[in-house]
Enzyme design. Structure first.
Site, PDB file in Angstrom:
ATOM      1  N   ALA A  71      98.087  27.932 -48.604  1.00 52.95           N
ATOM      2  CA  ALA A  71      98.622  26.921 -47.458  1.00 52.95           C
ATOM      3  C   ALA A  71      98.277  25.634 -47.878  1.00 52.95           C
ATOM      4  CB  ALA A  71      97.822  27.574 -46.424  1.00 52.95           C
ATOM      5  N   ASP A  72      99.412  24.901 -47.254  1.00 46.36           N
ATOM      6  CA  ASP A  72      99.521  23.461 -47.099  1.00 46.36           C
ATOM      7  C   ASP A  72      99.946  22.979 -45.874  1.00 46.36           C
ATOM      8  OD1 ASP A  72      99.011  21.058 -48.649  1.00 46.36           O
ATOM      9  OD2 ASP A  72     101.260  20.810 -48.429  1.00 46.36           O
ATOM     10  N   THR A  73      99.091  21.880 -45.469  1.00 47.69           N
ATOM     11  CA  THR A  73      99.511  21.436 -44.142  1.00 47.69           C
ATOM     12  C   THR A  73      99.712  19.855 -44.281  1.00 47.69           C
ATOM     13  OG1 THR A  73      98.438  23.004 -43.059  1.00 47.69           O
ATOM     14  CG2 THR A  73      99.025  21.102 -41.575  1.00 47.69           C
TER      15      THR A  73
END
Length: 192
Positions: A71-73
């Site tokens: 995941a990346d935000t």
């Protein structure tokens, strides 16, 4: 059981919230935006790169073939990815720019399982109330903005800055649970 391709305590907390068992296996990839890469493409690619890297490590080590979650935000203001603050000046500048404005939070998710990838992107809109220089300084001194995209944590003191949230609270926190749950249910139905 899944492998989490991240050392983020927030992602771990969110997985526990759903009752998902996991092993932490940080990907340690270099997160660099490619020339001309749009923010949505960037977060999706980074999530995919994290999941693929850990999937390779799992295979190389002969570990059980559980799904791998990457995941990346990122916080995006006027089309610009703000990233994580490099120092106090940078962090407080981000907060000044966010104050009294609406920004986007993009959270890309990729689950790699049995040589197949499942991806999703959560887009949320967050509006901050105006902030005084004193509030920004006090917030920075709390230590909370360190290591956080956009120099704030929605689940912490910065919750008091937010007048409106359109989208996913968990996505802004770092892992959109609705999207993740959909991916995991899809994998489960395919493996029955």
């Amino acid at each position: 059981m899944i492998y989490l391709a991240s050392a983020s305590p927030r992602r771990q907390e969110l997985l526990r919230q759903l009752g998902i068992e996991f092993d932490v296996m940080p990907s340690n990839i270099l997160e660099v935006r490619e020339a001309g890469e749009a923010p949505a493409q960037y977060v999706t690619r980074v999530a995919r790169d994290k999941a693929r890297r850990v999937a390779q490590q799992v295979k190389q080590r002969g570990l059980p073939a559980h799904p791998v979650l990457g995941a990346d935000t990122e916080v995006v203001l006027d089309g610009e990815i703000l990233g994580k603050p490099e120092n106090a000046t940078h962090g407080m500048d981000m907060l000044r720019r966010l104050a009294g404005r609406t920004h986007e939070v993009l959270s890309g998710v990729c689950v790699w399982h049995r040589e197949k990838e499942y991806t999703s992107l959560s887009t949320s809109r967050v509006t901050f109330r105006p902030l005084t220089p004193a509030e920004i300084g006090q917030y920075w001194k709390s230590g909370e903005p360190l290591g956080k995209a956009g120099a704030y944590a929605i689940q912490g003191r910065a919750a008091a800055f937010i007048t409106k949230l359109e989208g996913s609270y968990s996505g802004v926190m770092g892992l959109p649970l609705f999207e993740l749950d959909g991916i995991l249910r899809s994998i489960e139905s395919e493996t029955k």
